[in-house]
Enzyme design. Structure first.
Site, mmCIF file in Angstrom:
data_model
loop_
_atom_site.group_PDB
_atom_site.id
_atom_site.type_symbol
_atom_site.label_atom_id
_atom_site.label_comp_id
_atom_site.label_asym_id
_atom_site.label_seq_id
_atom_site.Cartn_x
_atom_site.Cartn_y
_atom_site.Cartn_z
ATOM 1 C CD GLN A 92 -2.429 -1.225 2.762
ATOM 2 O OE1 GLN A 92 -3.464 -0.633 3.020
ATOM 3 N NE2 GLN A 92 -1.798 -1.935 3.674
ATOM 4 C CG ASN A 93 4.080 1.257 2.430
ATOM 5 O OD1 ASN A 93 2.998 1.517 2.947
ATOM 6 N ND2 ASN A 93 5.006 0.540 3.023
ATOM 7 C CG ASP A 95 7.807 3.603 0.891
ATOM 8 O OD1 ASP A 95 8.045 2.639 0.147
ATOM 9 O OD2 ASP A 95 7.536 3.475 2.109
ATOM 10 C CG HIS A 110 -2.854 2.393 -1.810
ATOM 11 N ND1 HIS A 110 -2.879 2.418 -0.438
ATOM 12 C CD2 HIS A 110 -3.997 1.747 -2.173
ATOM 13 C CE1 HIS A 110 -3.971 1.810 0.014
ATOM 14 N NE2 HIS A 110 -4.662 1.380 -1.022
ATOM 15 C CB CYS A 121 -4.598 11.415 -21.950
ATOM 16 S SG CYS A 121 -2.913 11.690 -21.351
#
Ligand code: OAD
Length: 238
Positions: A92-93, A95, A110, A121
């Protein structure tokens, strides 16, 4: 579990990067105690005040760019390297620390702070500069519609079909450093448990909101408990 798992799915959240100096969202000093997520992490917030949202993300991108992986990220890369079956990390990171540590079989559900997306677009590309409302989309030319390629609240996370297939096929599911409150990720353990032979483990600083759903719990800092867990798995190979 008695037999060696052939397919491992590992879900990670902000807690795995906490010891790399990146704050979590919902802990005592978490990001969502300092800024309103409605203002900086929703399509409505962007429509209302794009400059504010972009400034917030530009700052985050610089913090993340300088961060380095910790022992937990390295341990997962080692597991992928040595494990004879499939190891898939679903993070979900946003980074980029898993790939910095060497993990290759990775899904960014994510999105990623190091990429930009055009609202018009849907062009996505790596982006290592500030995003501003004055920029043209390099693909369609529209001005003011570039945004970070991160999934905001109210938007559908990426690669869900591939993730559901992997969850359905896995025989070990490990959740690391996530509070278990944000769906759909919070529901992955329930999906895996519907298949009785899959083992489920939570590795977290403290029991998460979804802790009771897991068959096994280990609590402590990720930089310690993730390498220990990986070592125990790899020892079973000999
Ligand atoms: P949270 O901030 O909700 O949860 C972080 C979890 O990590 C908590 O359960 C902490 O106890 C745990 N933790 C903290 N430090 C740790 C450490 N050193 N070792 C192990 N565990 C530790 O973060 P997420 O669950 O990742 O979404 O949040 C999920 C999503 O909500 C994020 O991807 C983001 C956020 O809003 C979007 O922006 C769409």
């Amino acid at each position: 579990m008695a037999t060696l798992p052939q397919r491992i799915v590992i879900l990670t959240g902000a807690g795995i990067s906490a010891e790399s100096g990146l704050g979590t969202f919902r802990d005592k000093d978490g990001l969502w105690t300092k800024v309103r997520l409605e203002d900086v992490a929703t399509p409505e917030g962007f429509a209302r005040d794009p400059d504010y949202v972009l400034d917030f993300h530009n700052e985050r991108r610089l913090i993340v760019r300088d961060a380095v992986p910790n022992a937990a990220h390295h341990a997962l890369a080692r597991l992928e390297q040595f494990w004879p079956g499939e190891v898939l990390v679903v993070t979900q990171n946003v980074d980029g620390l898993h790939e910095k540590a060497g993990t290759r079989n990775l899904i960014h559900m994510h999105g990623e702070t190091g990429k930009v997306r055009c609202n018009i677009c849907a062009d996505v590309r790596p982006w290592d500069e500030d995003i501003t409302t004055g920029l043209h989309c390099p693909n369609c030319g529209t001005v003011g519609q570039l945004r970070p390629d991160v999934v905001w609240f109210g938007e559908i996370p990426y690669h869900m079909e591939r993730i559901h297939d992997a969850l359905a096929a896995c025989d070990l599911f490990v959740s690391i450093g996530t509070s278990g409150v944000v769906y759909p990720a919070a529901g992955f353990v329930a999906q895996v448990r519907m298949k009785k032979r899959a083992h489920t483990v939570e590795l977290n600083l403290e029991p998460s909101d979804g802790a009771s759903m897991f068959a096994e719990q280990v609590n402590g800092p990720a930089s310690r408990i993730v390498p220990e867990f990986v070592d125990r798995l790899i020892e079973r190979l000999s």
